[in-house]
Design a protein around this motif. Structure first.
Motif, PDB file in Angstrom:
ATOM      1  N   THR A  50       5.589  -6.367 -16.323  1.00 30.34           N
ATOM      2  CA  THR A  50       6.804  -6.411 -17.214  1.00 30.34           C
ATOM      3  C   THR A  50       7.359  -5.148 -17.410  1.00 30.34           C
ATOM      4  O   THR A  50       8.736  -5.037 -17.218  1.00 30.34           O
ATOM      5  CB  THR A  50       6.358  -6.656 -18.318  1.00 30.34           C
ATOM      6  N   ARG A  51       6.600  -3.844 -17.338  1.00 28.98           N
ATOM      7  CA  ARG A  51       7.124  -2.538 -17.472  1.00 28.98           C
ATOM      8  C   ARG A  51       8.023  -2.328 -16.105  1.00 28.98           C
ATOM      9  O   ARG A  51       8.846  -1.526 -16.182  1.00 28.98           O
ATOM     10  CB  ARG A  51       6.004  -1.722 -17.623  1.00 28.98           C
ATOM     11  N   PHE A  52       7.316  -2.662 -15.010  1.00 28.14           N
ATOM     12  CA  PHE A  52       7.831  -2.185 -13.796  1.00 28.14           C
ATOM     13  C   PHE A  52       9.304  -3.177 -13.613  1.00 28.14           C
ATOM     14  O   PHE A  52      10.076  -2.605 -13.116  1.00 28.14           O
ATOM     15  CB  PHE A  52       6.793  -2.752 -12.533  1.00 28.14           C
ATOM     16  N   ALA A  53       9.326  -4.207 -13.946  1.00 32.35           N
ATOM     17  CA  ALA A  53      10.396  -5.245 -13.775  1.00 32.35           C
ATOM     18  C   ALA A  53      11.515  -4.450 -14.714  1.00 32.35           C
ATOM     19  O   ALA A  53      12.814  -4.621 -14.264  1.00 32.35           O
ATOM     20  CB  ALA A  53      10.271  -6.541 -14.218  1.00 32.35           C
TER      21      ALA A  53
ATOM     22  N   THR B  66      12.228  -1.410 -14.972  1.00 33.85           N
ATOM     23  CA  THR B  66      12.753  -0.248 -14.399  1.00 33.85           C
ATOM     24  C   THR B  66      13.750  -0.414 -13.177  1.00 33.85           C
ATOM     25  O   THR B  66      13.804  -1.493 -12.820  1.00 33.85           O
ATOM     26  CB  THR B  66      11.327   0.774 -13.736  1.00 33.85           C
ATOM     27  N   ASP B  67      14.334   0.633 -12.676  1.00 35.97           N
ATOM     28  CA  ASP B  67      15.213   0.509 -11.242  1.00 35.97           C
ATOM     29  C   ASP B  67      14.425   0.681  -9.979  1.00 35.97           C
ATOM     30  O   ASP B  67      15.100   0.389  -8.997  1.00 35.97           O
ATOM     31  CB  ASP B  67      16.414   1.539 -11.433  1.00 35.97           C
ATOM     32  N   MET B  68      13.096   0.740 -10.023  1.00 34.80           N
ATOM     33  CA  MET B  68      12.287   1.095  -8.880  1.00 34.80           C
ATOM     34  C   MET B  68      12.586  -0.306  -7.993  1.00 34.80           C
ATOM     35  O   MET B  68      12.605  -0.056  -6.714  1.00 34.80           O
ATOM     36  CB  MET B  68      10.760   1.172  -9.254  1.00 34.80           C
ATOM     37  N   LYS B  69      12.468  -1.474  -8.374  1.00 35.71           N
ATOM     38  CA  LYS B  69      12.772  -2.530  -7.551  1.00 35.71           C
ATOM     39  C   LYS B  69      13.664  -2.699  -6.854  1.00 35.71           C
ATOM     40  O   LYS B  69      14.155  -3.281  -5.948  1.00 35.71           O
ATOM     41  CB  LYS B  69      12.554  -3.925  -8.529  1.00 35.71           C
ATOM     42  N   ASP B  70      14.861  -1.951  -7.210  1.00 30.28           N
ATOM     43  CA  ASP B  70      16.222  -1.930  -6.702  1.00 30.28           C
ATOM     44  C   ASP B  70      16.224  -0.945  -5.509  1.00 30.28           C
ATOM     45  O   ASP B  70      17.126  -0.883  -4.719  1.00 30.28           O
ATOM     46  CB  ASP B  70      17.385  -1.418  -7.600  1.00 30.28           C
ATOM     47  N   HIS B  71      15.100  -0.256  -5.111  1.00 29.69           N
ATOM     48  CA  HIS B  71      15.070   0.530  -3.905  1.00 29.69           C
ATOM     49  C   HIS B  71      14.325   0.094  -2.587  1.00 29.69           C
ATOM     50  O   HIS B  71      14.038   0.865  -1.956  1.00 29.69           O
ATOM     51  CB  HIS B  71      14.259   1.913  -4.564  1.00 29.69           C
ATOM     52  N   VAL B  72      14.189  -1.249  -2.878  1.00 26.68           N
ATOM     53  CA  VAL B  72      13.498  -1.898  -1.574  1.00 26.68           C
ATOM     54  C   VAL B  72      14.764  -1.891  -0.470  1.00 26.68           C
ATOM     55  O   VAL B  72      15.782  -1.805  -0.672  1.00 26.68           O
ATOM     56  CB  VAL B  72      13.110  -3.201  -1.892  1.00 26.68           C
TER      57      VAL B  72
END
Length: 180
Positions: free
Chosen positions: A12-15, A17-23
């Motif tokens: 939930t914390r990960f989701a 963030t904007d990290m998921k947008d860097h794939v």
């Protein structure tokens, strides 16, 4: 709270963030152009050992990090996709990584393996899974990949041993990176 409940909280914390947008835009081409085959052992987490982030590498993990028929099929698929969808893109590097003190070595115990095989598994396949000498098994797995006609020879292929006691990765099968 169970261990997995904690992981859901972490997700939930990960989701958020904007990290998921860097794939990568094309999911099968990792940003670091690396494909790793390694063991399921929790001491051998490629993200931690190699400083990888989301989208950096394709990682295949199984008992012993062995190159199985399933691993070859996956690699053939990725190789094919690369050839037909991104033919002009640089080719990725493939690394087979086995490690010291591997639990798959227990597959060399005839009695233990026979009892497990009785559950419906092939004894010979199980025996070949054992990693007793990582330098030997890495070299054998690299040879097996190279002998597979459905996998592009343009993939730079190498083999490594991870030492669980020192944290060091040592190249034991050197790649011809010029083919990449």
């Amino acid at each position: 709270m169970s261990n997995f409940d904690e992981l859901i909280v972490n997700n939930t914390r990960f989701a958020a963030t904007d990290m998921k947008d860097h794939v990568p835009a094309i999911p099968f081409l990792p940003t670091k152009q690396v494909y790793l085959i390694t063991c399921i052992d929790p001491r051998v987490d490629p993200a931690v050992l190699l400083g990888l982030h989301l989208g950096d590498a394709i990682v295949a993990r199984n008992v012993g990090g062995r190159v199985t028929d399933s691993v070859l099929a996956d690699l053939a698929w990725i190789s094919y996709l690369h050839e037909v969808k991104t033919p002009d893109a640089p080719w990725f590097e493939l690394a087979v990584i086995h490690h010291t003190d591997c639990g798959s070595g227990l597959m060399a115990d005839d009695e233990l393996r026979a009892e497990f095989a009785a559950r419906g598994f092939d004894d010979g396949t199980l025996r070949r899974t054992a990693v007793l000498d990582p330098a030997e098994t890495v070299a054998a797995d690299v040879r097996r990949i190279r002998a597979t006609s459905t996998i592009s020879t343009r993939i730079a292929l190498s083999g490594f041993i991870y030492d669980v006691s020192t944290g060091r990765l040592t190249e034991v099968v050197t790649s011809d990176r010029a083919s990449a």
